[in-house]
Design a protein around this motif. Structure first.
Motif, PDB file in Angstrom:
ATOM      1  N   PRO A  11       0.837  -1.195   0.000  1.00  0.00           N
ATOM      2  CA  PRO A  11       0.000   0.000   0.000  1.00  0.00           C
ATOM      3  C   PRO A  11       0.877   1.252   0.000  1.00  0.00           C
ATOM      4  O   PRO A  11       1.781   1.383   0.820  1.00  0.00           O
ATOM      5  CB  PRO A  11      -0.795  -0.109   1.316  1.00  0.00           C
ATOM      6  N   ALA A  12       0.606   2.150  -0.914  1.00  0.00           N
ATOM      7  CA  ALA A  12       1.385   3.391  -1.011  1.00  0.00           C
ATOM      8  C   ALA A  12       0.467   4.531  -1.440  1.00  0.00           C
ATOM      9  O   ALA A  12       0.827   5.357  -2.260  1.00  0.00           O
ATOM     10  CB  ALA A  12       2.529   3.209  -2.006  1.00  0.00           C
ATOM     11  N   ALA A  13      -0.729   4.526  -0.879  1.00  0.00           N
ATOM     12  CA  ALA A  13      -1.736   5.511  -1.318  1.00  0.00           C
ATOM     13  C   ALA A  13      -2.121   6.483  -0.214  1.00  0.00           C
ATOM     14  O   ALA A  13      -3.089   7.224  -0.358  1.00  0.00           O
ATOM     15  CB  ALA A  13      -2.975   4.769  -1.827  1.00  0.00           C
ATOM     16  N   GLY A  14      -1.388   6.443   0.890  1.00  0.00           N
ATOM     17  CA  GLY A  14      -1.725   7.352   2.000  1.00  0.00           C
ATOM     18  C   GLY A  14      -1.464   8.798   1.617  1.00  0.00           C
ATOM     19  O   GLY A  14      -0.791   9.098   0.633  1.00  0.00           O
ATOM     20  N   MET A  15      -1.994   9.715   2.413  1.00  0.00           N
ATOM     21  CA  MET A  15      -1.868  11.149   2.118  1.00  0.00           C
ATOM     22  C   MET A  15      -0.504  11.696   2.523  1.00  0.00           C
ATOM     23  O   MET A  15      -0.080  12.738   2.031  1.00  0.00           O
ATOM     24  CB  MET A  15      -2.950  11.934   2.867  1.00  0.00           C
ATOM     25  N   GLY A  16       0.160  11.011   3.462  1.00  0.00           N
ATOM     26  CA  GLY A  16       1.480  11.466   3.891  1.00  0.00           C
ATOM     27  C   GLY A  16       1.468  12.856   4.488  1.00  0.00           C
ATOM     28  O   GLY A  16       2.399  13.640   4.271  1.00  0.00           O
ATOM     29  N   THR A  17       0.448  13.163   5.269  1.00  0.00           N
ATOM     30  CA  THR A  17       0.294  14.550   5.751  1.00  0.00           C
ATOM     31  C   THR A  17       1.395  14.955   6.730  1.00  0.00           C
ATOM     32  O   THR A  17       1.695  16.141   6.850  1.00  0.00           O
ATOM     33  CB  THR A  17      -1.076  14.766   6.418  1.00  0.00           C
ATOM     34  N   ARG A  18       2.004  13.974   7.406  1.00  0.00           N
ATOM     35  CA  ARG A  18       3.057  14.342   8.363  1.00  0.00           C
ATOM     36  C   ARG A  18       4.286  14.882   7.648  1.00  0.00           C
ATOM     37  O   ARG A  18       5.150  15.478   8.263  1.00  0.00           O
ATOM     38  CB  ARG A  18       3.448  13.120   9.218  1.00  0.00           C
ATOM     39  N   LYS A  28       4.959   9.820  -0.190  1.00  0.00           N
ATOM     40  CA  LYS A  28       6.034   9.755   0.814  1.00  0.00           C
ATOM     41  C   LYS A  28       6.924   8.532   0.578  1.00  0.00           C
ATOM     42  O   LYS A  28       8.085   8.528   0.965  1.00  0.00           O
ATOM     43  CB  LYS A  28       5.467   9.730   2.228  1.00  0.00           C
ATOM     44  N   GLU A  29       6.372   7.524  -0.081  1.00  0.00           N
ATOM     45  CA  GLU A  29       7.152   6.311  -0.361  1.00  0.00           C
ATOM     46  C   GLU A  29       8.299   6.585  -1.326  1.00  0.00           C
ATOM     47  O   GLU A  29       9.193   5.772  -1.483  1.00  0.00           O
ATOM     48  CB  GLU A  29       6.234   5.223  -0.932  1.00  0.00           C
ATOM     49  N   MET A  30       8.256   7.754  -2.016  1.00  0.00           N
ATOM     50  CA  MET A  30       9.343   8.108  -2.938  1.00  0.00           C
ATOM     51  C   MET A  30      10.413   8.977  -2.277  1.00  0.00           C
ATOM     52  O   MET A  30      11.394   9.359  -2.936  1.00  0.00           O
ATOM     53  CB  MET A  30       8.778   8.836  -4.160  1.00  0.00           C
ATOM     54  N   ASP A 107     -10.292   6.872  -3.298  1.00  0.00           N
ATOM     55  CA  ASP A 107     -10.166   7.702  -2.093  1.00  0.00           C
ATOM     56  C   ASP A 107      -9.354   6.961  -1.035  1.00  0.00           C
ATOM     57  O   ASP A 107      -9.533   5.756  -0.851  1.00  0.00           O
ATOM     58  CB  ASP A 107     -11.545   8.030  -1.521  1.00  0.00           C
ATOM     59  N   PRO A 108      -8.450   7.681  -0.332  1.00  0.00           N
ATOM     60  CA  PRO A 108      -7.660   7.011   0.714  1.00  0.00           C
ATOM     61  C   PRO A 108      -8.507   6.803   1.972  1.00  0.00           C
ATOM     62  O   PRO A 108      -8.476   7.593   2.903  1.00  0.00           O
ATOM     63  CB  PRO A 108      -6.502   7.993   0.957  1.00  0.00           C
ATOM     64  N   LEU A 109      -9.258   5.710   1.981  1.00  0.00           N
ATOM     65  CA  LEU A 109     -10.206   5.467   3.073  1.00  0.00           C
ATOM     66  C   LEU A 109      -9.606   4.603   4.175  1.00  0.00           C
ATOM     67  O   LEU A 109     -10.324   4.057   5.000  1.00  0.00           O
ATOM     68  CB  LEU A 109     -11.479   4.805   2.524  1.00  0.00           C
ATOM     69  N   GLY A 110      -8.295   4.427   4.157  1.00  0.00           N
ATOM     70  CA  GLY A 110      -7.640   3.673   5.227  1.00  0.00           C
ATOM     71  C   GLY A 110      -6.871   2.471   4.701  1.00  0.00           C
ATOM     72  O   GLY A 110      -7.082   2.017   3.571  1.00  0.00           O
ATOM     73  N   LEU A 111      -5.981   1.960   5.554  1.00  0.00           N
ATOM     74  CA  LEU A 111      -5.133   0.831   5.159  1.00  0.00           C
ATOM     75  C   LEU A 111      -5.969  -0.410   4.823  1.00  0.00           C
ATOM     76  O   LEU A 111      -5.670  -1.119   3.859  1.00  0.00           O
ATOM     77  CB  LEU A 111      -4.133   0.529   6.293  1.00  0.00           C
ATOM     78  N   GLY A 112      -7.025  -0.656   5.601  1.00  0.00           N
ATOM     79  CA  GLY A 112      -7.883  -1.819   5.322  1.00  0.00           C
ATOM     80  C   GLY A 112      -8.500  -1.704   3.942  1.00  0.00           C
ATOM     81  O   GLY A 112      -8.557  -2.682   3.176  1.00  0.00           O
TER      82      GLY A 112
END
Ligand code: UTP
Length: 309
Positions: A11-18, A28-30, A107-112
């Protein structure tokens, strides 16, 4: 004898807001960890464990990810023309590493929810999930041990790390009972990001999972949890406390080096540690780092750089 697992889902679809603003236009994975994007360490780990079929769950800004694992003809030509075999090998490595596939999360609706997007590709077989921003030091063994446990017990296997109780509220936390293997525990319950001071243990779930295909039906039925997201931890909790046939959930307690590169402090630690240990950069970097660290005071100097807007 079950067939060996060959598929890894990343999974690499998070928003990476931090990590904003660095992650405004790039996943962020890049982010580079020394000179390689975090995600390549993760793909290298999957391949080293025999998982050559990699499915990435991507979000907005997926182009950089796809390009990294794709062939870049003009760059190769330029390096060939220069006779720079060393750099050519570096460029080609990520292209040749694995059989990489992509699916959009929407949509990034969570890791699950991200894991659920792997259903079509994975089909009816066990598979591994490796979070794209979580690096396990290649000198320490984790995934191979998890795959071994899965093959022996045909069960769901997650990775656990002992964390300081003061940070337990940032993780999924497991309640466990021991098994005959010192590094293996049976999970009796899981809770996602418990309120500070309420964590039932200091065993945190980290970004490696070996899952059985039943997880997909469970995820379909899992309502949004913490943060309004569909949490993989909630689905695993249902499995851990669910029917006997599902085989329960086991945890491998990892005692090696792990870096959460989605967290700024851990990202910095990863770079310092990995660069210090490199044959090429390490000697010069250490020679600079030692006196630099020795000269640090406990407080940020008055003319320190602005950290927060
Ligand atoms: P994180 O919770 O660390 O990702 O997810 P995040 O939401 O991007 O982080 P911040 O808090 O905003 O900085 C762990 C992993 O799951 C993926 C992320 O890309 C990361 O690899 N993920 C998370 C998805 O693929 N989709 C999601 O909807 C959420």
């Amino acid at each position: 004898m079950p067939r060996p697992i060959t598929k890894a889902v990343i999974p690499a679809a998070g928003m990476g807001t931090r990590f904003l603003p660095a992650t405004k236009a790039m996943p962020k994975e890049m982010l580079p960890v020394v000179d390689m994007p975090a995600i390549q360490y993760v793909v290298e780990e999957a391949v080293a464990a025999g998982l050559h079929d990699v499915l990435m769950i991507t979000g907005r800004n997926k182009t950089a990810l796809e390009n990294h694992f794709d062939k870049v003809g003009e760059l190769e030509q330029a390096l060939l023309a220069k006779g720079d075999a060393e750099k050519l090998e570096k460029v080609r490595r990520s292209t040749d590493l694995a059989d990489v596939h992509y699916v959009r999360q929407g949509d990034p609706l969570g890791l699950g929810h991200a894991v659920l997007r792997a259903r079509m590709h994975v089909g009816d077989e066990p598979f591994a999930v490796l979070l794209g921003d979580d690096i396990i030091d290649s000198r320490d063994v984790l995934l191979a041990r998890m795959l071994e446990v899965q093959a022996q017990r045909n069960t769901t296997v997650i990775a656990l790390l002992e964390v300081d109780p003061s940070v337990a509220h940032q993780y999924g936390i497991a309640t466990v009972e021991p098994t005959d293997d010192p590094d293996l525990v049976r999970i009796t319950s899981l809770v996602e990001k418990p309120a500070p001071g309420t964590a039932p243990s200091n065993l945190a779930v980290i970004g490696r999972y070996v899952l059985r295909p039943e997880i997909f039906d469970i995820l379909e039925a899992t309502p949004p949890g913490k943060g309004g997201e569909i949490q993989l931890t909630d689905a695993l909790q249902a499995l851990a406390t669910g029917p006997e046939w599902a085989g329960g959930v086991y945890g491998v307690v990892f005692r090696g080096r792990r870096y959460d590169t989605g967290d700024r402090l851990d990202y910095l630690k990863a770079i310092v540690q990995l660069a210090s240990d490199r044959d090429d950069l390490g000697p010069d970097f250490r020679a600079w780092l030692k006196p630099f660290a020795a000269g640090l005071s406990d407080t940020v100097p008055a003319d320190g750089m602005l950290t927060e807007p």
